[in-house]
Write a protein that holds these residues in place. Structure first.
Motif, mmCIF file in Angstrom:
data_model
loop_
_atom_site.group_PDB
_atom_site.id
_atom_site.type_symbol
_atom_site.label_atom_id
_atom_site.label_comp_id
_atom_site.label_asym_id
_atom_site.label_seq_id
_atom_site.Cartn_x
_atom_site.Cartn_y
_atom_site.Cartn_z
ATOM 1 N N ALA A 1 0.831 -1.206 0.000
ATOM 2 C CA ALA A 1 0.000 0.000 0.000
ATOM 3 C C ALA A 1 0.862 1.251 0.000
ATOM 4 O O ALA A 1 0.631 2.178 -0.791
ATOM 5 N N GLU A 2 1.856 1.268 0.866
ATOM 6 C CA GLU A 2 2.722 2.443 0.964
ATOM 7 C C GLU A 2 3.509 2.665 -0.332
ATOM 8 O O GLU A 2 3.551 3.779 -0.855
ATOM 9 N N ARG A 3 4.101 1.619 -0.849
ATOM 10 C CA ARG A 3 4.922 1.745 -2.066
ATOM 11 C C ARG A 3 4.092 2.089 -3.291
ATOM 12 O O ARG A 3 4.560 2.791 -4.185
ATOM 13 N N ALA A 4 2.838 1.613 -3.331
ATOM 14 C CA ALA A 4 1.975 1.879 -4.485
ATOM 15 C C ALA A 4 1.178 3.175 -4.323
ATOM 16 O O ALA A 4 0.579 3.657 -5.280
ATOM 17 N N GLY A 5 1.165 3.715 -3.111
ATOM 18 C CA GLY A 5 0.440 4.952 -2.873
ATOM 19 C C GLY A 5 -1.067 4.784 -2.814
ATOM 20 O O GLY A 5 -1.815 5.661 -3.242
ATOM 21 N N VAL A 6 -1.507 3.645 -2.299
ATOM 22 C CA VAL A 6 -2.944 3.375 -2.160
ATOM 23 C C VAL A 6 -3.226 2.943 -0.730
ATOM 24 O O VAL A 6 -2.311 2.690 0.051
ATOM 25 N N SER A 7 -4.490 2.822 -0.417
ATOM 26 C CA SER A 7 -4.866 2.377 0.924
ATOM 27 C C SER A 7 -4.868 0.850 1.000
ATOM 28 O O SER A 7 -5.008 0.161 -0.014
ATOM 29 N N VAL A 8 -4.735 0.361 2.213
ATOM 30 C CA VAL A 8 -4.843 -1.081 2.460
ATOM 31 C C VAL A 8 -6.230 -1.551 2.029
ATOM 32 O O VAL A 8 -6.389 -2.630 1.462
ATOM 33 N N ARG A 9 -7.214 -0.728 2.278
ATOM 34 C CA ARG A 9 -8.587 -1.063 1.886
ATOM 35 C C ARG A 9 -8.692 -1.279 0.372
ATOM 36 O O ARG A 9 -9.383 -2.195 -0.078
ATOM 37 N N SER A 10 -8.006 -0.442 -0.411
ATOM 38 C CA SER A 10 -8.013 -0.613 -1.873
ATOM 39 C C SER A 10 -7.421 -1.969 -2.254
ATOM 40 O O SER A 10 -7.953 -2.660 -3.126
ATOM 41 N N LEU A 11 -6.341 -2.339 -1.601
ATOM 42 C CA LEU A 11 -5.709 -3.627 -1.907
ATOM 43 C C LEU A 11 -6.654 -4.780 -1.592
ATOM 44 O O LEU A 11 -6.738 -5.744 -2.355
ATOM 45 N N ARG A 12 -7.345 -4.674 -0.486
ATOM 46 C CA ARG A 12 -8.313 -5.725 -0.143
ATOM 47 C C ARG A 12 -9.429 -5.796 -1.190
ATOM 48 O O ARG A 12 -9.861 -6.877 -1.579
ATOM 49 N N TYR A 13 -9.872 -4.637 -1.645
ATOM 50 C CA TYR A 13 -10.910 -4.590 -2.678
ATOM 51 C C TYR A 13 -10.400 -5.241 -3.968
ATOM 52 O O TYR A 13 -11.100 -6.039 -4.582
ATOM 53 N N TYR A 14 -9.183 -4.898 -4.375
ATOM 54 C CA TYR A 14 -8.621 -5.483 -5.602
ATOM 55 C C TYR A 14 -8.561 -7.002 -5.476
ATOM 56 O O TYR A 14 -8.839 -7.728 -6.430
ATOM 57 N N GLU A 15 -8.210 -7.453 -4.308
ATOM 58 C CA GLU A 15 -8.135 -8.892 -4.080
ATOM 59 C C GLU A 15 -9.534 -9.528 -4.143
ATOM 60 O O GLU A 15 -9.715 -10.570 -4.770
ATOM 61 N N GLU A 16 -10.506 -8.877 -3.545
ATOM 62 C CA GLU A 16 -11.888 -9.383 -3.592
ATOM 63 C C GLU A 16 -12.405 -9.473 -5.025
ATOM 64 O O GLU A 16 -13.172 -10.366 -5.359
ATOM 65 N N GLN A 17 -11.981 -8.539 -5.859
ATOM 66 C CA GLN A 17 -12.430 -8.490 -7.245
ATOM 67 C C GLN A 17 -11.633 -9.429 -8.157
ATOM 68 O O GLN A 17 -11.910 -9.529 -9.349
ATOM 69 N N GLY A 18 -10.622 -10.078 -7.601
ATOM 70 C CA GLY A 18 -9.803 -10.990 -8.393
ATOM 71 C C GLY A 18 -8.764 -10.295 -9.252
ATOM 72 O O GLY A 18 -8.216 -10.883 -10.182
ATOM 73 N N LEU A 19 -8.457 -9.040 -8.925
ATOM 74 C CA LEU A 19 -7.503 -8.257 -9.702
ATOM 75 C C LEU A 19 -6.084 -8.357 -9.157
ATOM 76 O O LEU A 19 -5.121 -7.998 -9.832
ATOM 77 N N LEU A 20 -5.956 -8.835 -7.944
ATOM 78 C CA LEU A 20 -4.677 -8.926 -7.248
ATOM 79 C C LEU A 20 -4.721 -10.177 -6.385
ATOM 80 O O LEU A 20 -5.763 -10.500 -5.821
ATOM 81 N N THR A 21 -3.600 -10.865 -6.304
ATOM 82 C CA THR A 21 -3.572 -12.082 -5.494
ATOM 83 C C THR A 21 -2.487 -11.991 -4.427
ATOM 84 O O THR A 21 -1.509 -11.262 -4.580
ATOM 85 N N SER A 22 -2.704 -12.740 -3.376
ATOM 86 C CA SER A 22 -1.715 -12.834 -2.306
ATOM 87 C C SER A 22 -1.744 -14.247 -1.776
ATOM 88 O O SER A 22 -2.662 -15.016 -2.051
ATOM 89 N N SER A 23 -0.725 -14.561 -1.024
ATOM 90 C CA SER A 23 -0.721 -15.834 -0.299
ATOM 91 C C SER A 23 -0.898 -15.483 1.176
ATOM 92 O O SER A 23 -0.784 -14.326 1.566
ATOM 93 N N ARG A 24 -1.192 -16.472 1.981
ATOM 94 C CA ARG A 24 -1.397 -16.238 3.414
ATOM 95 C C ARG A 24 -0.339 -16.965 4.228
ATOM 96 O O ARG A 24 0.032 -18.093 3.925
ATOM 97 N N SER A 25 0.128 -16.276 5.223
ATOM 98 C CA SER A 25 1.069 -16.897 6.155
ATOM 99 C C SER A 25 0.272 -17.818 7.079
ATOM 100 O O SER A 25 -0.954 -17.743 7.131
ATOM 101 N N PRO A 26 0.956 -18.664 7.845
ATOM 102 C CA PRO A 26 0.238 -19.523 8.802
ATOM 103 C C PRO A 26 -0.627 -18.718 9.779
ATOM 104 O O PRO A 26 -1.650 -19.187 10.240
ATOM 105 N N SER A 27 -0.230 -17.478 10.050
ATOM 106 C CA SER A 27 -1.012 -16.646 10.973
ATOM 107 C C SER A 27 -2.104 -15.859 10.247
ATOM 108 O O SER A 27 -2.811 -15.072 10.869
ATOM 109 N N GLY A 28 -2.237 -16.057 8.925
ATOM 110 C CA GLY A 28 -3.308 -15.419 8.169
ATOM 111 C C GLY A 28 -2.964 -14.085 7.543
ATOM 112 O O GLY A 28 -3.817 -13.449 6.932
ATOM 113 N N GLN A 29 -1.716 -13.644 7.686
ATOM 114 C CA GLN A 29 -1.323 -12.370 7.086
ATOM 115 C C GLN A 29 -1.147 -12.524 5.579
ATOM 116 O O GLN A 29 -0.642 -13.539 5.099
#
Length: 129
Positions: free
Chosen positions: A7-35
């Motif tokens: 978020a910081e490096r891209a200049g967007v909010s964390v909320r935007s990243l979550r939205y992009y992920e919900e929309q299938g536009l961005l993917t992430s993996s999850r750590s064992p703790s869910g991060q």
């Protein structure tokens, strides 16, 4: 890379990243703790998404185009290519409309300046612009 860093490096909010992920536009993996953890190219991806949003594309349209960006193939290139042409044409029409609106505003501003000058010359107390 964690969500806050992206978020910081891209200049967007964390909320935007979550939205992009919900929309299938961005993917992430999850750590064992869910991060969420994002690949290094996530910042570039987010910047691309931002440019497409600024251009007026919807999430749905962006999702239609991304397969061609991610892995161009005969299966997805034709449809995405046609969609890109449609969006470009739509943007061109919008740009023409904006230019027309700006030109109209320029004429109104010029007329107002002329009026203000005439009033100042006539001694009405208006200040020329």
């Amino acid at each position: 890379m964690r969500i806050g860093e992206v978020a910081e490096r891209a200049g967007v909010s964390v909320r935007s990243l979550r939205y992009y992920e919900e929309q299938g536009l961005l993917t992430s993996s999850r750590s064992p703790s869910g991060q969420r953890h994002f690949a290094e190219d996530a910042v570039e991806r987010v910047q691309l998404l931002q440019r497409l949003y600024v251009a007026g594309l919807s999430s749905r349209t962006i999702a239609e185009l991304l397969p061609c960006v991610d892995s161009p193939s005969d299966a997805n290139s034709d449809a995405a290519f046609e969609r890109m042409i449609q969006e470009r044409d739509r943007l061109s029409v919008h740009i023409d409309e904006l230019l027309h609106a700006r030109d109209t505003l320029d004429r109104v501003i010029a007329a107002n300046r002329d009026h203000r000058r005439e009033m100042a010359r006539a001694g009405a107390g208006a200040v020329p612009a």
